[in-house]
Structures are given as structure tokens and as C-alpha cells.
Scaffold this motif. Structure first.
Motif, short mmCIF file in Angstrom:
data_model
loop_
_atom_site.label_atom_id
_atom_site.label_comp_id
_atom_site.label_asym_id
_atom_site.label_seq_id
_atom_site.Cartn_x
_atom_site.Cartn_y
_atom_site.Cartn_z
N ILE A 118 0.92 -0.56 -0.03
CA ILE A 118 0.33 0.46 -0.01
C ILE A 118 0.46 1.79 -0.12
N LEU A 119 2.18 1.04 0.84
CA LEU A 119 2.17 2.18 1.54
C LEU A 119 3.17 2.69 -0.40
N SER A 120 4.07 1.69 -1.03
CA SER A 120 5.08 1.83 -2.42
C SER A 120 4.06 1.57 -3.25
N GLN A 121 2.46 1.80 -3.33
CA GLN A 121 1.26 2.26 -4.40
C GLN A 121 1.80 4.19 -4.41
N LYS A 122 1.54 4.64 -2.56
CA LYS A 122 1.73 6.10 -2.45
C LYS A 122 2.76 6.38 -3.06
N GLY A 123 4.07 5.63 -3.53
CA GLY A 123 5.06 6.40 -3.71
C GLY A 123 6.39 6.28 -2.72
N LEU A 124 6.18 5.47 -1.87
CA LEU A 124 6.95 5.06 -0.79
C LEU A 124 8.17 3.75 -1.56
N LYS A 125 9.11 4.88 -0.96
CA LYS A 125 10.75 3.17 -1.48
C LYS A 125 11.73 3.70 -0.58
N PRO A 126 12.30 2.43 -0.18
CA PRO A 126 13.37 2.33 0.69
C PRO A 126 14.82 2.86 -0.36
N ILE A 127 15.27 3.58 1.27
CA ILE A 127 16.90 3.77 0.34
C ILE A 127 17.25 2.50 0.56
N GLU A 128 17.93 2.18 -0.59
CA GLU A 128 19.50 0.78 -0.32
C GLU A 128 20.67 1.24 0.10
N ALA A 129 20.83 2.10 1.45
CA ALA A 129 22.06 2.09 1.84
C ALA A 129 23.24 1.42 2.67
N LYS A 130 22.93 -0.05 2.80
CA LYS A 130 24.17 -1.05 3.21
C LYS A 130 24.85 -1.35 2.36
N GLY A 131 26.35 -0.92 2.24
CA GLY A 131 27.32 -1.60 1.29
C GLY A 131 27.52 -0.45 -0.07
N ALA A 132 26.64 0.22 0.51
CA ALA A 132 26.47 1.67 -0.59
C ALA A 132 27.26 3.04 0.20
N LYS A 133 27.84 3.29 -1.06
CA LYS A 133 28.68 4.89 -0.73
C LYS A 133 27.91 6.03 -0.37
N PHE A 134 28.50 6.18 1.59
CA PHE A 134 28.13 7.39 2.42
C PHE A 134 27.34 8.41 0.79
N ASP A 135 26.29 9.19 1.49
CA ASP A 135 25.62 9.72 0.44
C ASP A 135 25.45 11.00 1.28
N GLU A 136 25.45 12.51 1.92
CA GLU A 136 24.57 12.88 2.95
C GLU A 136 23.31 13.35 2.55
N ASN A 137 23.00 12.97 0.70
CA ASN A 137 22.33 13.70 0.59
C ASN A 137 21.26 12.66 1.16
N PHE A 138 21.31 11.47 1.67
CA PHE A 138 20.05 9.79 0.96
C PHE A 138 20.86 9.59 3.15
N HIS A 139 21.97 9.73 2.94
CA HIS A 139 21.80 8.90 4.42
C HIS A 139 22.47 10.52 6.22
N GLU A 140 22.76 9.41 7.04
CA GLU A 140 22.58 10.11 8.15
C GLU A 140 23.50 9.78 9.07
N ALA A 141 25.32 9.78 9.49
CA ALA A 141 25.93 9.26 9.93
C ALA A 141 25.84 9.25 11.48
N VAL A 142 25.50 8.32 11.97
CA VAL A 142 25.51 7.65 13.63
C VAL A 142 26.56 7.79 13.60
N THR A 143 26.67 7.16 13.92
CA THR A 143 28.06 6.84 14.15
C THR A 143 29.40 6.79 12.81
N GLN A 144 30.73 6.54 13.26
CA GLN A 144 31.78 5.65 11.71
C GLN A 144 32.45 4.82 12.88
N PHE A 145 33.20 3.62 12.33
CA PHE A 145 34.37 2.83 12.64
C PHE A 145 35.24 2.81 11.73
N PRO A 146 36.83 1.89 11.96
CA PRO A 146 36.88 2.27 11.41
C PRO A 146 37.64 1.40 10.77
N ALA A 147 37.79 1.33 9.17
CA ALA A 147 37.16 0.31 8.03
C ALA A 147 38.04 -0.92 8.19
#
Length: 184
Positions: free
Chosen positions: A122-151
Motif C-alpha cells: 500500500i505504501l509503495s503504491q503511494k510512492g514510498l521506496k526504501p533507500i538502499e544504504a548497506k554497502g553503498a557509498k556514504f552520501d549525505e543527500n540520503f544518509h545520516e551518519a550516526v557513528t563511524q568505525f574504522p574500516a
């Protein structure tokens, strides 16, 4: 010359003088009227140009107003449910946590999964889509960094390694930023 001829000559001269003076006066009067009419035509032309300019400005203002209101109406129709969907997102998060917490052999998991799927459809019919984030490059336009860990290695630097809270788009606009953990 006889007296009669003299009188006729005098009358003709007087007529010539009178008729000659009258056309000069008439010509002057005609010229004045012609000058007045040219001035009036010029004034009317200027007034017409001014009125035409005002009309064109008013018409373009109206067209801009019409376009702006149509755009606003379309935006309201498309994103009118924004606040309602935003209020439902915590419930969606809770359902996702419940699905994760329930074991696979639990009989209630299947029912919760069906309800969750129905809600997401129902929500997707109204235009809702999840932001695929895990494994993606960090982008401040879509993500909010809560914390940082050493790679762990160089390839992970700048990538999202975990999602704390899912982010969502509503009609290709960010409704909620994804809260993520970033590798540095």
C-alpha cells in the motif's frame, strides 16, 4: 474707362482680395486642425501602446500564477499523504523488528509477515521506496551518519557498513534519511 467699368474692376479686385484672403485663413485653420489631429493620433497611439503593455504584463502574470497554482496542486496531490506516511514509518520499523525477533518456526511470524507485506504494498503504491544504504557509498543527500568505525580494509572506507534506521523516498524525494554507520 467708364464709371461702370471702374466699379466692376474695383468689385473684382475686392472679390479677388477677399477671396484670396479667405483661402489663406482657411488653409491656416486647416493646418491647425491637421496638426491637432496628428497630435491626437500620436497620443492615442501612445495610450494604445501603454494599454497593450499593461495587458501583456497582466496576461503573463496570470499565466505564471496559473502555472504556479497547477504545480502546487499537483505537488499537494502527489505528496499530500507525506505527513501520514511519515507518522506510519515508526510502526513499519516496529514490524520489521518484530519479524527479526520472531523465530522461523513461530506460527505468528507468517501472519505478521503477511500484514507487513500488505502494508508495504500500500505504501509503495503511494510512492514510498526504501533507500538502499548497506554497502553503498556514504552520501549525505540520503544518509545520516550516526557513528563511524574504522574500516577493516581500504575497500570499505567511505561505505555504509550498517543501517541503524531505514531511510525512505516518497515520490523520489527523501522522506526520511537513513541513519547509518560509516567505515572510515
Amino acid at each position: 474707362m467708364s464709371q461702370e467699368e471702374k466699379e466692376t474692376n474695383t468689385q473684382q479686385e475686392a472679390a479677388t482680395t477677399t477671396s484670396g484672403a479667405e483661402p489663406k485663413k482657411e488653409r491656416r485653420h486647416r493646418r491647425d486642425r491637421h496638426g491637432d489631429s496628428e497630435r491626437k493620433v500620436q497620443e492615442m497611439g501612445e495610450k494604445l501602446a501603454e494599454i497593450n503593455d499593461k495587458y501583456l504584463r497582466l496576461y503573463s502574470e496570470y499565466e505564471n500564477y496559473r502555472k504556479r497554482t497547477n504545480t502546487e496542486k499537483a505537488d499537494l496531490i502527489i505528496n499530500g499523504s507525506k505527513e501520514m506516511i511519515k507518522a506510519i514509518l515508526p510502526v513499519v520499523d516496529d514490524m520489521e523488528r518484530a519479524l527479526t525477533a520472531l523465530s522461523d518456526d513461530d506460527t505468528s511470524k507468517e501472519g505478521v509477515q503477511l500484514i507487513y507485506n500488505k502494508l508495504m504494498n500500500i505504501l509503495s503504491q503511494k510512492g514510498l521506496k526504501p533507500i538502499e544504504a548497506k554497502g553503498a557509498k556514504f552520501d549525505e543527500n540520503f544518509h545520516e551518519a550516526v557513528t563511524q568505525f574504522p574500516a577493516a580494509d581500504e575497500k570499505q572506507k567511505g561505505l555504509v557498513i550498517d543501517v541503524v534506521e531505514k531511510g525512505y523516498f516518497l515520490n523520489d524525494k527523501v522522506l526520511r534519511y537513513a541513519k547509518v554507520v560509516v567505515a572510515i
